[in-house]
Write a protein that holds these residues in place. Structure first.
Motif, PDB file in Angstrom:
ATOM      1  N   ASN A  16      15.674   6.735  11.611  1.00  0.00           N
ATOM      2  CA  ASN A  16      15.200   8.038  12.075  1.00  0.00           C
ATOM      3  C   ASN A  16      14.923   8.992  10.926  1.00  0.00           C
ATOM      4  O   ASN A  16      14.469  10.108  11.140  1.00  0.00           O
ATOM      5  N   ASP A  17      15.228   8.593   9.713  1.00  0.00           N
ATOM      6  CA  ASP A  17      15.044   9.454   8.537  1.00  0.00           C
ATOM      7  C   ASP A  17      13.657   9.240   7.942  1.00  0.00           C
ATOM      8  O   ASP A  17      13.311   8.122   7.552  1.00  0.00           O
ATOM      9  N   GLU A  63       5.080   9.485  13.402  1.00  0.00           N
ATOM     10  CA  GLU A  63       6.269   9.084  14.165  1.00  0.00           C
ATOM     11  C   GLU A  63       7.340   8.641  13.188  1.00  0.00           C
ATOM     12  O   GLU A  63       7.095   7.793  12.334  1.00  0.00           O
ATOM     13  N   TYR A  64       8.509   9.241  13.305  1.00  0.00           N
ATOM     14  CA  TYR A  64       9.595   8.916  12.380  1.00  0.00           C
ATOM     15  C   TYR A  64      10.847   8.417  13.099  1.00  0.00           C
ATOM     16  O   TYR A  64      11.877   8.231  12.474  1.00  0.00           O
ATOM     17  N   ARG A  65      10.790   8.170  14.397  1.00  0.00           N
ATOM     18  CA  ARG A  65      11.967   7.697  15.135  1.00  0.00           C
ATOM     19  C   ARG A  65      12.129   6.185  14.985  1.00  0.00           C
ATOM     20  O   ARG A  65      11.147   5.447  14.903  1.00  0.00           O
ATOM     21  N   ASN A  66      13.371   5.749  14.985  1.00  0.00           N
ATOM     22  CA  ASN A  66      13.696   4.335  14.845  1.00  0.00           C
ATOM     23  C   ASN A  66      13.046   3.500  15.957  1.00  0.00           C
ATOM     24  O   ASN A  66      13.003   3.916  17.110  1.00  0.00           O
ATOM     25  N   ASP A  67      12.534   2.333  15.579  1.00  0.00           N
ATOM     26  CA  ASP A  67      11.889   1.369  16.486  1.00  0.00           C
ATOM     27  C   ASP A  67      10.623   1.893  17.157  1.00  0.00           C
ATOM     28  O   ASP A  67      10.177   1.344  18.153  1.00  0.00           O
ATOM     29  N   ASN A  68      10.040   2.966  16.631  1.00  0.00           N
ATOM     30  CA  ASN A  68       8.743   3.460  17.106  1.00  0.00           C
ATOM     31  C   ASN A  68       7.713   3.245  16.009  1.00  0.00           C
ATOM     32  O   ASN A  68       8.049   3.214  14.821  1.00  0.00           O
ATOM     33  N   ILE A 101      -7.108  -4.191  -0.196  1.00  0.00           N
ATOM     34  CA  ILE A 101      -6.237  -3.155   0.346  1.00  0.00           C
ATOM     35  C   ILE A 101      -4.850  -3.322  -0.259  1.00  0.00           C
ATOM     36  O   ILE A 101      -4.226  -4.376  -0.122  1.00  0.00           O
ATOM     37  N   THR A 102      -4.382  -2.280  -0.931  1.00  0.00           N
ATOM     38  CA  THR A 102      -3.048  -2.287  -1.522  1.00  0.00           C
ATOM     39  C   THR A 102      -2.133  -1.455  -0.631  1.00  0.00           C
ATOM     40  O   THR A 102      -2.423  -0.284  -0.381  1.00  0.00           O
ATOM     41  N   HIS A 103      -1.053  -2.061  -0.140  1.00  0.00           N
ATOM     42  CA  HIS A 103      -0.187  -1.357   0.804  1.00  0.00           C
ATOM     43  C   HIS A 103       1.267  -1.750   0.598  1.00  0.00           C
ATOM     44  O   HIS A 103       1.582  -2.779   0.014  1.00  0.00           O
ATOM     45  N   ASN A 104       2.146  -0.887   1.104  1.00  0.00           N
ATOM     46  CA  ASN A 104       3.576  -1.145   1.130  1.00  0.00           C
ATOM     47  C   ASN A 104       4.120  -0.401   2.346  1.00  0.00           C
ATOM     48  O   ASN A 104       4.200   0.829   2.330  1.00  0.00           O
ATOM     49  N   LYS A 105       4.477  -1.135   3.375  1.00  0.00           N
ATOM     50  CA  LYS A 105       4.880  -0.518   4.646  1.00  0.00           C
ATOM     51  C   LYS A 105       6.098   0.384   4.513  1.00  0.00           C
ATOM     52  O   LYS A 105       6.270   1.333   5.257  1.00  0.00           O
ATOM     53  N   ALA A 106       6.964   0.131   3.543  1.00  0.00           N
ATOM     54  CA  ALA A 106       8.212   0.889   3.418  1.00  0.00           C
ATOM     55  C   ALA A 106       8.031   2.277   2.819  1.00  0.00           C
ATOM     56  O   ALA A 106       8.959   3.073   2.825  1.00  0.00           O
ATOM     57  N   LEU A 107       6.837   2.591   2.316  1.00  0.00           N
ATOM     58  CA  LEU A 107       6.652   3.861   1.611  1.00  0.00           C
ATOM     59  C   LEU A 107       6.416   5.068   2.516  1.00  0.00           C
ATOM     60  O   LEU A 107       6.466   6.202   2.062  1.00  0.00           O
ATOM     61  N   GLY A 108       6.098   4.863   3.787  1.00  0.00           N
ATOM     62  CA  GLY A 108       5.836   5.986   4.682  1.00  0.00           C
ATOM     63  C   GLY A 108       6.531   5.803   6.010  1.00  0.00           C
ATOM     64  O   GLY A 108       7.137   4.766   6.270  1.00  0.00           O
ATOM     65  N   GLY A 109       6.463   6.825   6.866  1.00  0.00           N
ATOM     66  CA  GLY A 109       7.139   6.742   8.162  1.00  0.00           C
ATOM     67  C   GLY A 109       8.634   6.845   7.992  1.00  0.00           C
ATOM     68  O   GLY A 109       9.133   7.582   7.157  1.00  0.00           O
TER      69      GLY A 109
END
Length: 195
Positions: A16-17, A63-68, A101-109
Motif C-alpha cells: 500500500n506504500d 493506484e497504490y493499493r496492494n493487489d490492485n 522498451i526499457t522498463h522496471n515494474k518495481a519503480l512505480g506504483g
C-alpha cells in the motif's frame, strides 16, 4: 504505414506504500534503425507530449493499493494526429527498424511484483497513403546534477526542422519554476532571440 504506436503497461502492486508515479516504470521507449535513433522518450516525456497534443489528461490509473493494478497507456503519434495521411512512419524506408522498451515494474506504483506490457499499432490497412515523413520525438540533452544558479547551454541540431521544444525538470518536493528561472532561445549568436 504506422499512424500511432500505443504502449500499455499494467502493474500489480504488492504494498500500500507508493514507490513512485507509474510513469517511472518505463524509462525509455525507442524506435531505432541500426544506430539511428528515430524516436526516444521516457514514459513521463510521452505523457507530457500527449497532454500537450490533446489538452487533456488520460491513459493512466494512479493506484497504490496492494493487489490492485496501476496502468498507463502511452500514445506515440507518428503524424500530427491519428490517421494523418501526410505524416506517418513507413517502416519500408528503413533497413532494420526496431522498437525497444526499457522498463522496471518495481519503480512505480506500490512496489509491483507483476506486470504486463502490450504494444499496438494503428496502421493504414485499406487507405493507400504516401507519407512524406514522420514526426520524430527525442531527448537531445539531459543533466543529472546541474550546478545551482548556473546557465546551461544546449546546441540544437540544424539539419532538419524542429516542431516543438520541451523542457523537463524534476526535483522532489519542488515546483518546476523553482528549478528553472529563465529560458532563452537564440539563433546565430543572438541575431534573433526569444525569452
Amino acid at each position: 504505414m504506422i499512424s500511432r504506436l500505443q504502449v500499455k503497461f499494467n502493474a500489480t502492486n504488492s504494498t500500500n506504500d507508493p514507490t513512485a508515479h507509474p510513469a517511472a516504470q518505463v524509462s525509455r521507449i525507442e524506435i531505432v534503425d541500426g544506430s539511428d535513433i528515430l524516436y526516444s522518450l521516457s514514459a513521463r516525456q510521452i505523457e507530457a507530449l500527449m497532454f500537450y497534443n490533446t489538452r487533456k489528461s488520460r491513459g493512466r490509473i494512479l493506484e497504490y493499493r496492494n493487489d490492485n493494478e496501476n496502468f498507463m497507456v502511452l500514445d506515440m503519434y507518428m503524424g500530427r494526429y491519428l490517421w494523418d495521411p501526410i505524416l506517418a512512419l513507413d517502416p519500408r524506408k528503413f533497413s532494420n527498424p526496431q522498437l525497444k522498451i526499457t522498463h522496471n515494474k518495481a519503480l512505480g506504483g506500490g512496489a509491483p511484483d507483476a506486470a504486463t506490457l502490450e504494444v499496438f499499432a494503428d496502421v493504414f490497412d485499406e487507405k493507400p497513403v504516401t507519407p512524406i515523413g514522420f514526426i520524430s520525438a527525442r531527448e537531445y540533452y539531459a543533466w543529472t546534477s546541474p550546478a545551482s544558479a548556473a546557465n546551461e547551454y544546449v546546441d540544437l541540431p540544424n539539419d532538419y526542422p524542429i516542431k516543438r521544444i520541451g523542457i523537463e525538470t524534476f526535483k522532489a518536493d519542488y515546483w518546476w519554476d523553482n528549478t528553472v528561472s529563465e529560458v532563452e532561445l537564440d539563433e546565430e549568436n543572438k541575431k534573433r532571440s526569444e525569452e
